[in-house]
Write a protein that holds these residues in place. Structure first.
Motif: not given
Length: 256
Positions: A212-234
């Motif tokens: 549960l924590s990992l799922n929420s963590f990844l969604i949050g990091k995708k929301l916060d990411a500035q780099s397109l590559m990071v967003k795509v990776t997440i």
């Protein structure tokens, strides 16, 4: 026999007492508002959890009853939010401004919210890897709810996971404190049964709260990411690990 179960939230004193690592800020550039809206004549939202996303703003809505709706909004943190967070009127107006491109019923929901239940805060969480490594029991002391697994609101499972904690914990305590064969209460002078119950509770809950924590963590990091590559990776990780968007509801925590 004595036991302590810390349910004192993400800034838990009990969690610190048993040696858990400190919680962290989830998104340095994002804040979350939470509130309730009461509909005297009932709402038309059904019973489903709904999330609406536009750019960097997310609104989640969870009907509590036919008349009451819980909601949250995540949006970029601004320099004014330290002041806004202390004034419900300013807070509400700021949220309505953030939701100006959202459907009209969402701004109405914010406009009619309970001002006494309105909160704007930063996001704190217990990292998923800490949930795998930390020892959640010391003697006859343990934790549950956000004290154990504080996380972002992005899959809206914090409250549900806390209820699961309560059921699993009660189930193991009841099992240890009663003799199932003779249906008589077990009498002991030490704390062994409580410690065993807490260990079994932690063992059963650990992987559930990790995912549960990992799922929420990844969604949050995708929301916060500035780099397109990071967003795509997440996003790729989310697709691989959480292909079923409703995976988190397929869980049985047993019966009491």
């Amino acid at each position: 026999m004595e036991a302590v179960i810390g349910c004192d939230g993400v800034n838990s004193i009990v969690a610190s007492m048993i040696g858990l690592r400190p919680v962290r800020f989830l998104l340095l550039s994002t804040c979350v508002a939470r509130g309730f809206t009461y509909y005297p004549d009932g709402h038309q939202f059904g019973a489903e959890f709904v999330m609406i996303i536009k750019d960097q703003v997310r609104l989640g809505r969870v009907p509590v009853s036919y008349n009451l709706v819980y909601w949250f909004v995540t949006r970029p943190w601004t320099n004014q939010d330290s002041t806004i967070s202390k004034n419900p009127v300013l807070m509400r107006q700021s949220l309505m401004d953030s939701l100006k491109d959202f459907p009209a019923h969402t701004t109405e929901m914010i406009r009619n919210c309970d001002m006494n239940m309105l909160h704007l805060t930063d996001l704190k969480y217990r990292p998923p890897w800490d949930l795998l490594l930390d020892n959640f029991r010391r003697g006859t002391v343990t934790v549950a709810g956000d004290a154990m697994h504080g996380t972002g609101p992005f899959i809206a499972q914090g409250g549900a996971a806390s209820i699961e904690d309560a059921i699993v914990l009660a189930r193991f305590l009841a099992k240890k404190m009663h003799n199932n064969d003779a249906n008589k209460r077990v009498q002991v002078e030490d704390n062994t049964l409580i410690e065993e119950a807490f260990d079994e509770y932690v063992k059963e809950r650990r992987m559930r709260i990790f995912w549960l924590s990992l799922n929420s963590f990844l969604i949050g990091k995708k929301l916060d990411a500035q780099s397109l590559m990071v967003k795509v990776t997440i996003l790729a990780l989310i697709v691989v690990l959480f292909r079923d968007p409703d995976w988190h509801i397929h869980y049985q925590c047993g019966t009491l």
